[in-house]
Design an enzyme around this catalytic site. Structure first.
Site, PDB file in Angstrom:
ATOM      1  N   CYS A 216      28.528  43.144  15.823  1.00 55.37           N
ATOM      2  CA  CYS A 216      28.396  41.691  16.028  1.00 55.37           C
ATOM      3  C   CYS A 216      28.711  40.936  14.754  1.00 55.37           C
ATOM      4  O   CYS A 216      29.236  39.839  14.798  1.00 55.37           O
ATOM      5  CB  CYS A 216      26.990  41.359  16.524  1.00 55.37           C
TER       6      CYS A 216
ATOM      7  N   GLU B 291      20.706  37.141  20.839  1.00 55.61           N
ATOM      8  CA  GLU B 291      21.484  37.710  19.719  1.00 55.61           C
ATOM      9  C   GLU B 291      22.895  37.929  20.229  1.00 55.61           C
ATOM     10  O   GLU B 291      23.162  38.893  20.941  1.00 55.61           O
ATOM     11  CB  GLU B 291      20.869  39.048  19.276  1.00 55.61           C
TER      12      GLU B 291
ATOM     13  N   ALA C 167      23.286  45.738  24.151  1.00 51.50           N
ATOM     14  CA  ALA C 167      24.747  45.875  24.272  1.00 51.50           C
ATOM     15  C   ALA C 167      25.163  47.331  24.033  1.00 51.50           C
ATOM     16  O   ALA C 167      24.387  48.136  23.523  1.00 51.50           O
ATOM     17  CB  ALA C 167      25.421  44.964  23.262  1.00 51.50           C
ATOM     18  N   TRP C 168      26.425  47.648  24.378  1.00 44.06           N
ATOM     19  CA  TRP C 168      26.891  49.036  24.320  1.00 44.06           C
ATOM     20  C   TRP C 168      27.314  49.482  22.930  1.00 44.06           C
ATOM     21  O   TRP C 168      27.496  50.666  22.683  1.00 44.06           O
ATOM     22  CB  TRP C 168      28.064  49.261  25.285  1.00 44.06           C
TER      23      TRP C 168
ATOM     24  N   LYS D 182      16.730  47.461  29.306  1.00 41.24           N
ATOM     25  CA  LYS D 182      17.928  47.661  30.145  1.00 41.24           C
ATOM     26  C   LYS D 182      19.140  47.731  29.214  1.00 41.24           C
ATOM     27  O   LYS D 182      19.606  46.721  28.708  1.00 41.24           O
ATOM     28  CB  LYS D 182      18.037  46.501  31.148  1.00 41.24           C
TER      29      LYS D 182
ATOM     30  N   GLY E 273      27.178  39.382  24.695  1.00 36.42           N
ATOM     31  CA  GLY E 273      28.195  38.354  24.505  1.00 36.42           C
ATOM     32  C   GLY E 273      27.745  37.004  25.054  1.00 36.42           C
ATOM     33  O   GLY E 273      26.688  36.890  25.691  1.00 36.42           O
TER      34      GLY E 273
ATOM     35  N   GLU F 231      36.048  35.916  19.530  1.00 39.74           N
ATOM     36  CA  GLU F 231      35.659  37.246  19.065  1.00 39.74           C
ATOM     37  C   GLU F 231      36.560  38.295  19.729  1.00 39.74           C
ATOM     38  O   GLU F 231      36.731  38.278  20.942  1.00 39.74           O
ATOM     39  CB  GLU F 231      34.195  37.495  19.459  1.00 39.74           C
TER      40      GLU F 231
ATOM     41  N   GLY G  17      23.585  32.433  18.920  1.00 38.09           N
ATOM     42  CA  GLY G  17      22.257  32.708  19.450  1.00 38.09           C
ATOM     43  C   GLY G  17      21.145  31.949  18.782  1.00 38.09           C
ATOM     44  O   GLY G  17      21.371  31.090  17.925  1.00 38.09           O
TER      45      GLY G  17
ATOM     46  N   GLU H  61      25.592  49.306  31.049  1.00 40.61           N
ATOM     47  CA  GLU H  61      26.096  50.359  31.950  1.00 40.61           C
ATOM     48  C   GLU H  61      27.105  51.263  31.236  1.00 40.61           C
ATOM     49  O   GLU H  61      27.341  52.397  31.652  1.00 40.61           O
ATOM     50  CB  GLU H  61      26.761  49.713  33.169  1.00 40.61           C
TER      51      GLU H  61
ATOM     52  N   LYS I  89      24.418  28.211  16.073  1.00 38.09           N
ATOM     53  CA  LYS I  89      25.347  27.785  17.142  1.00 38.09           C
ATOM     54  C   LYS I  89      25.394  28.818  18.278  1.00 38.09           C
ATOM     55  O   LYS I  89      24.351  29.356  18.670  1.00 38.09           O
ATOM     56  CB  LYS I  89      26.734  27.506  16.535  1.00 38.09           C
TER      57      LYS I  89
HETATM   58  P1  NDP Z   1      27.484  41.692  27.491  1.00 36.48           P
HETATM   59  O1  NDP Z   1      26.977  40.311  27.347  1.00 36.48           O
HETATM   60  O2  NDP Z   1      28.553  41.974  28.454  1.00 36.48           O
HETATM   61  O3  NDP Z   1      26.284  42.661  27.873  1.00 36.48           O
HETATM   62  C1  NDP Z   1      25.087  42.737  27.130  1.00 36.48           C
HETATM   63  C2  NDP Z   1      23.984  43.261  28.009  1.00 36.48           C
HETATM   64  O4  NDP Z   1      23.694  42.281  29.011  1.00 36.48           O
HETATM   65  C3  NDP Z   1      24.363  44.521  28.782  1.00 36.48           C
HETATM   66  O5  NDP Z   1      23.228  45.335  28.962  1.00 36.48           O
HETATM   67  C4  NDP Z   1      24.835  43.956  30.115  1.00 36.48           C
HETATM   68  O6  NDP Z   1      24.798  44.903  31.127  1.00 36.48           O
HETATM   69  C5  NDP Z   1      23.813  42.848  30.307  1.00 36.48           C
HETATM   70  N1  NDP Z   1      24.202  41.775  31.208  1.00 36.48           N
HETATM   71  C6  NDP Z   1      25.438  41.329  31.492  1.00 36.48           C
HETATM   72  N2  NDP Z   1      25.370  40.309  32.379  1.00 36.48           N
HETATM   73  C7  NDP Z   1      24.058  40.100  32.641  1.00 36.48           C
HETATM   74  C8  NDP Z   1      23.348  39.194  33.474  1.00 36.48           C
HETATM   75  N3  NDP Z   1      23.975  38.301  34.233  1.00 36.48           N
HETATM   76  N4  NDP Z   1      21.999  39.249  33.491  1.00 36.48           N
HETATM   77  C9  NDP Z   1      21.342  40.157  32.731  1.00 36.48           C
HETATM   78  N5  NDP Z   1      21.968  41.066  31.957  1.00 36.48           N
HETATM   79  C10 NDP Z   1      23.310  41.031  31.893  1.00 36.48           C
HETATM   80  O7  NDP Z   1      27.877  42.148  26.031  1.00 36.48           O
HETATM   81  P2  NDP Z   1      28.545  43.502  25.604  1.00 36.48           P
HETATM   82  O8  NDP Z   1      27.723  44.647  26.109  1.00 36.48           O
HETATM   83  O9  NDP Z   1      29.985  43.440  25.945  1.00 36.48           O
HETATM   84  O10 NDP Z   1      28.343  43.488  24.039  1.00 36.48           O
HETATM   85  C11 NDP Z   1      29.256  42.937  23.170  1.00 36.48           C
HETATM   86  C12 NDP Z   1      28.746  41.615  22.651  1.00 36.48           C
HETATM   87  O11 NDP Z   1      27.452  41.777  22.094  1.00 36.48           O
HETATM   88  C13 NDP Z   1      29.611  41.085  21.550  1.00 36.48           C
HETATM   89  O12 NDP Z   1      29.824  39.713  21.745  1.00 36.48           O
HETATM   90  C14 NDP Z   1      28.763  41.320  20.319  1.00 36.48           C
HETATM   91  O13 NDP Z   1      29.081  40.463  19.262  1.00 36.48           O
HETATM   92  C15 NDP Z   1      27.391  41.123  20.840  1.00 36.48           C
HETATM   93  N6  NDP Z   1      26.395  41.751  19.978  1.00 36.48           N
HETATM   94  C16 NDP Z   1      25.512  40.956  19.288  1.00 36.48           C
HETATM   95  C17 NDP Z   1      24.599  41.505  18.400  1.00 36.48           C
HETATM   96  C18 NDP Z   1      23.628  40.656  17.640  1.00 36.48           C
HETATM   97  O14 NDP Z   1      22.642  41.195  17.124  1.00 36.48           O
HETATM   98  N7  NDP Z   1      23.851  39.368  17.505  1.00 36.48           N
HETATM   99  C19 NDP Z   1      24.558  42.962  18.169  1.00 36.48           C
HETATM  100  C20 NDP Z   1      25.507  43.696  18.969  1.00 36.48           C
HETATM  101  C21 NDP Z   1      26.386  43.108  19.842  1.00 36.48           C
HETATM  102  P3  NDP Z   1      26.187  45.641  31.551  1.00 36.48           P
HETATM  103  O15 NDP Z   1      26.850  46.102  30.301  1.00 36.48           O
HETATM  104  O16 NDP Z   1      25.696  46.747  32.393  1.00 36.48           O
HETATM  105  O17 NDP Z   1      27.003  44.628  32.271  1.00 36.48           O
END
Ligand code: NDP
Length: 491
Positions: free
Chosen positions: A285, A251, A151-152, A176, A230, A386, A459, A179, A456
């Site tokens: 998160c 996660e 995630a970003w 990966k 997410g 969230e 993850g 973006e 739940k």
């Molecule tokens: P996203 O789910 O939008 O993206 C996460 C990653 O998945 C990105 O690299 C994204 O690429 C990629 N992705 C999106 N769609 C697909 C797909 N269909 N197939 C494969 N890869 C895909 O999450 P966010 O980046 O918005 O991150 C925020 C979320 O992450 C929050 O809900 C946060 O709580 C959670 N998080 C959880 C953590 C944990 O350890 N539990 C830690 C940190 C964050 P792209 O961005 O290029 O679309």
């Protein structure tokens, strides 16, 4: 402006399509870097490299203790490059330099040293099976080429946690990043070239999640997917992986409750609750974004919290004096502001903040004040979904049972905090909370030694600790007949 390429088989490549995506600095609004928009051919190049490195390269045959040595080199290289990586992450997603750079030099480098030590210590067992003369034993083995999707909000942290455990377990990796913040992971790869891993052991592709990410998950030679993000992206990834029967580590997000009882040290709790959400602008998160507070101390607690956050300085994330940096990208910034408006419309009372602001040293940045809503009820969107921003929902309770019930009344189960000076009670409450991590009289601690993960819809699977490495391994059961008896089945 810096243009990155993607990394496969020990080399940098331009994307097959020739297309790049802009990376925007959330503090200045400027396009500061370009990252490759990888397509199916590019993903294939990286996955084939990882597969070859596992099946035919030295990595797949390496002794576990040799892998440990390689991981120690990665830790050393991380420390040597921490300053530049920290600066890049700050430009990439607005994370404060004073948080990320020291972290890279200490507890994130420790991820490599921890798993370096663990690489040769994962033992199988000899099992007393009900079969005379048979020696049965188990072995933990790597999967092969694995995909790590990050995630970003904390690209370096998440990448490091995944890479260290996956490599220690003997896998090869294609990573990966999002973006919205890929540059720091590409720069991490540039640094890791100094560690002389064999070609194909570690590869990085970038691009859109639904395209590059989906291609990666779908690739036949990817044997396991470790995903951080997410619920939407996670569910899409799980569906794609399910078509090819691939295991997934998920996660995901949270709406983590902080339970403050009347017998808590309220000043300690106010400091801890504020620290548990606001310094990263809620973009963690495990943000403790729901404050469940005992009715009798509700007003005093809110007053103390407001006092704590009123001295928070928003500003440029590379300024050591800054407490809270920007929101990492514009569409997320807009989302948070919409959530604030929705909470008002639903009847929550805005007790503090709630506005986009323009700090003097970063007037073009994406900043939102630390925000507190009171009068929140369990049925409101603000109590259930969230926000992933600096928005705290305060909900009163009148009994311990009600507090536990409200804490568990959520689709998420990532983390929870309990604040009470009665340790026995705090432990009893912690036992009943449905969350992967529970903090008592502290919040936000995370070290490599202890597993993290969700209950739940937050993850499944775990990162960190011994469990985090075993998640990247599969078990083989071996049966050896010590007797010369193999009777003819048809005699
Ligand atoms: P996203 O789910 O939008 O993206 C996460 C990653 O998945 C990105 O690299 C994204 O690429 C990629 N992705 C999106 N769609 C697909 C797909 N269909 N197939 C494969 N890869 C895909 O999450 P966010 O980046 O918005 O991150 C925020 C979320 O992450 C929050 O809900 C946060 O709580 C959670 N998080 C959880 C953590 C944990 O350890 N539990 C830690 C940190 C964050 P792209 O961005 O290029 O679309």
């Amino acid at each position: 402006m810096k243009t990155f390429d993607f990394y496969a088989n020990g080399q940098w490549h331009k994307p097959f399509s020739g297309e790049y995506l802009d990376s925007i600095d959330p503090t200045t609004g400027e396009v500061w870097a370009r990252i490759p928009k990888c397509n199916t051919e590019d993903v294939d190049k990286a996955v084939q490299a990882a597969h070859q490195a596992f099946e035919h390269g030295p990595w797949g045959r390496m002794l576990p203790s040799e892998r440990g040595r390689a991981l120690r080199r990665l830790g050393d290289v991380l420390i040597e490059n921490a300053e530049i990586l920290g600066e890049i992450e700050t430009r990439d997603n607005g994370k404060k330099t004073k948080d990320i750079t020291p972290g890279l030099k200490s507890w994130l480098a420790d991820s490599f040293y921890y798993y370096a030590g663990l690489a040769d210590k994962i033992e199988g067992s000899v099992i007393p099976v009900d079969a005379p003369g048979i020696l049965n034993y188990t072995r933990y083995e790597p999967f092969g080429a694995v995909a790590c999707i990050t995630a970003w909000n904390s690209p370096l942290l998440i990448a490091i946690w995944k890479i260290a455990a996956a490599l220690a377990a003997g896998n090869t990796v294609v990573i990966k990043p999002s973006e919205y913040a890929s540059a720091s992971t590409l720069a991490l790869m540039q640094a890791f070239e100094q560690a002389d891993l064999a070609p194909g052991v570690l590869n990085v592709v970038t691009g859109l999640g639904a395209q590059t990410g989906a291609d990666l998950v779908n690739h036949d030679l990817i044997r396991l997917v470790s995903f951080t993000g997410g619920i939407g992206g996670g569910a899409a990834t799980a569906v794609t992986a399910a078509q090819k029967i691939k295991p997934v580590i998920m996660e995901l997000g949270g709406k983590s409750p902080q339970l403050v009882f009347a017998d808590a040290d309220l000043q300690l709790a106010a400091n801890g609750v504020a620290a548990g959400i606001f310094p990263p602008a809620g973009q963690s998160c495990i943000s403790g974004s729901r404050l469940l507070v005992e009715q009798s101390v509700h007003d005093e607690m809110v007053e103390k919290l407001i006092k704590v956050i009123s001295s928070a300085r928003l500003g440029h994330p590379d300024d050591p004096a800054t407490h809270i940096g920007p929101i990492a990208h514009k569409s997320h910034f807009d989302c948070i502001l919409r959530d604030i408006e929705k909470a008002k419309a639903d009847g929550a009372r805005l007790a503090y903040g709630g506005n986009a602001v323009k700090p003097g040293n970063a007037a073009n940045g994406l900043f939102i004040e630390p925000t507190i809503f009171t009068n929140v009820t369990q049925d409101m969107k603000l109590a259930q979904d969230e926000v992933f921003g600096p928005v705290l929902a305060v909900i009163p309770f009148t009994s311990q049972e009600q507090a536990i019930e409200m804490a568990n009344d959520s689709k998420f189960g990532l983390a929870a905090g309990v604040w009470s000076q009665d340790s026995a009670r705090a432990i009893r409450v912690a036992d009943r909370l449905k969350a992967g991590t529970v903090y008592i009289n502290n919040y936000f601690n995370a070290t490599t030694q202890s597993p993290v993960g969700g209950y739940k819809q937050s993850g499944y699977g775990r990162e960190n600790g011994i469990e985090g490495m075993k998640a990247f391994m599969q078990i083989k059961s071996v049966w050896l007949d010590t007797t010369p008896n193999q009777p003819d089945p048809f005699a």
